[in-house]
Design a protein around this motif. Structure first.
Motif, PDB file in Angstrom:
ATOM      1  N   LEU A 185       0.851  -1.187   0.000  1.00 60.00           N
ATOM      2  CA  LEU A 185       0.000   0.000   0.000  1.00 60.00           C
ATOM      3  C   LEU A 185       0.889   1.240   0.000  1.00 60.00           C
ATOM      4  O   LEU A 185       1.804   1.358   0.825  1.00 60.00           O
ATOM      5  N   ARG A 214      -0.574  -6.425 -15.363  1.00 56.24           N
ATOM      6  CA  ARG A 214      -1.385  -6.088 -14.207  1.00 56.24           C
ATOM      7  C   ARG A 214      -2.858  -6.310 -14.509  1.00 56.24           C
ATOM      8  O   ARG A 214      -3.275  -6.276 -15.668  1.00 56.24           O
ATOM      9  N   ALA A 230      -6.619  -5.182 -12.746  1.00 58.74           N
ATOM     10  CA  ALA A 230      -7.456  -4.534 -11.743  1.00 58.74           C
ATOM     11  C   ALA A 230      -8.775  -5.290 -11.642  1.00 58.74           C
ATOM     12  O   ALA A 230      -9.179  -5.965 -12.597  1.00 58.74           O
ATOM     13  N   PRO A 290      -3.696   6.313  -8.209  1.00 62.79           N
ATOM     14  CA  PRO A 290      -4.714   5.346  -7.772  1.00 62.79           C
ATOM     15  C   PRO A 290      -5.107   4.355  -8.872  1.00 62.79           C
ATOM     16  O   PRO A 290      -5.386   3.187  -8.586  1.00 62.79           O
ATOM     17  N   GLU A 291      -5.085   4.802 -10.112  1.00 66.07           N
ATOM     18  CA  GLU A 291      -5.442   3.906 -11.222  1.00 66.07           C
ATOM     19  C   GLU A 291      -4.381   2.840 -11.493  1.00 66.07           C
ATOM     20  O   GLU A 291      -4.601   1.950 -12.314  1.00 66.07           O
ATOM     21  N   THR A 331      -3.565   0.838  -9.167  1.00 70.96           N
ATOM     22  CA  THR A 331      -3.953  -0.228  -8.244  1.00 70.96           C
ATOM     23  C   THR A 331      -4.368  -1.473  -9.019  1.00 70.96           C
ATOM     24  O   THR A 331      -5.235  -1.415  -9.899  1.00 70.96           O
ATOM     25  N   GLN A 366       0.079  -7.718  -4.957  1.00 72.49           N
ATOM     26  CA  GLN A 366      -0.920  -6.658  -4.969  1.00 72.49           C
ATOM     27  C   GLN A 366      -0.279  -5.286  -4.740  1.00 72.49           C
ATOM     28  O   GLN A 366       0.505  -5.107  -3.799  1.00 72.49           O
ATOM     29  N   THR A 407      -1.558  -1.386  -4.166  1.00 73.78           N
ATOM     30  CA  THR A 407      -2.698  -0.520  -3.892  1.00 73.78           C
ATOM     31  C   THR A 407      -2.199   0.897  -3.676  1.00 73.78           C
ATOM     32  O   THR A 407      -1.324   1.125  -2.822  1.00 73.78           O
ATOM     33  N   SER A 442      -3.312   4.662  -2.702  1.00 75.47           N
ATOM     34  CA  SER A 442      -4.388   5.445  -2.092  1.00 75.47           C
ATOM     35  C   SER A 442      -4.291   6.907  -2.531  1.00 75.47           C
ATOM     36  O   SER A 442      -3.202   7.425  -2.767  1.00 75.47           O
TER      37      SER A 442
END
Length: 122
Positions: free
Chosen positions: A11, A38, A40, A88-89, A91, A117, A119, A121
């Motif tokens: 994160l 990747r 999503a 954020p995109e 992620t 993963q 992520t 924010s």
């Protein structure tokens, strides 16, 4: 038995950086081009970048150019993805894969990891 293992996800706040690693065993690493992909939630898996066997050819998908850097260390059987200015995109679950040639098409790849993963924010 070929094993592809990604690590380094986590994160991070928007604008931050992460470095992903992918370690491969069970094949001759420098015989293979490597790629990062990747996926999503609710979206198709997309190609991020690929690097040829010797590292002499590299390709980035347009949205990653200037922010992501792919590299490999053949002595360590390891692939890297340095990700800067994260948004954020970005992620998604990030996957590493091995292929006979550099491509951002998923169908070109024979061996895949389980993913790590990322992520971001806002």
């Amino acid at each position: 038995q070929v094993q592809v293992v990604e690590s380094g996800g986590g994160l991070v706040q928007a604008g931050g950086s992460l470095r992903l690693s992918c370690t491969v065993s069970g094949l001759t690493f420098d015989d293979y081009a490597m790629g990062w992909f990747r996926q999503a939630p609710g979206k198709e898996r997309e190609g991020v970048s690929c690097i040829a066997q010797s590292g002499g050819y590299i390709y980035y998908s347009d949205s990653m150019k200037g922010r992501f850097t792919i590299s490999r260390d053949n002595a360590k059987n390891t692939l890297y993805l340095q990700m800067n200015s994260l948004k954020p995109e970005d992620t998604a679950m990030y996957y590493c894969a091995a292929s006979a040639y550099c491509s951002v098409r998923t169908a070109a790849y024979n061996y895949w990891g389980q993913g790590t993963q990322v992520t971001v924010s806002s």
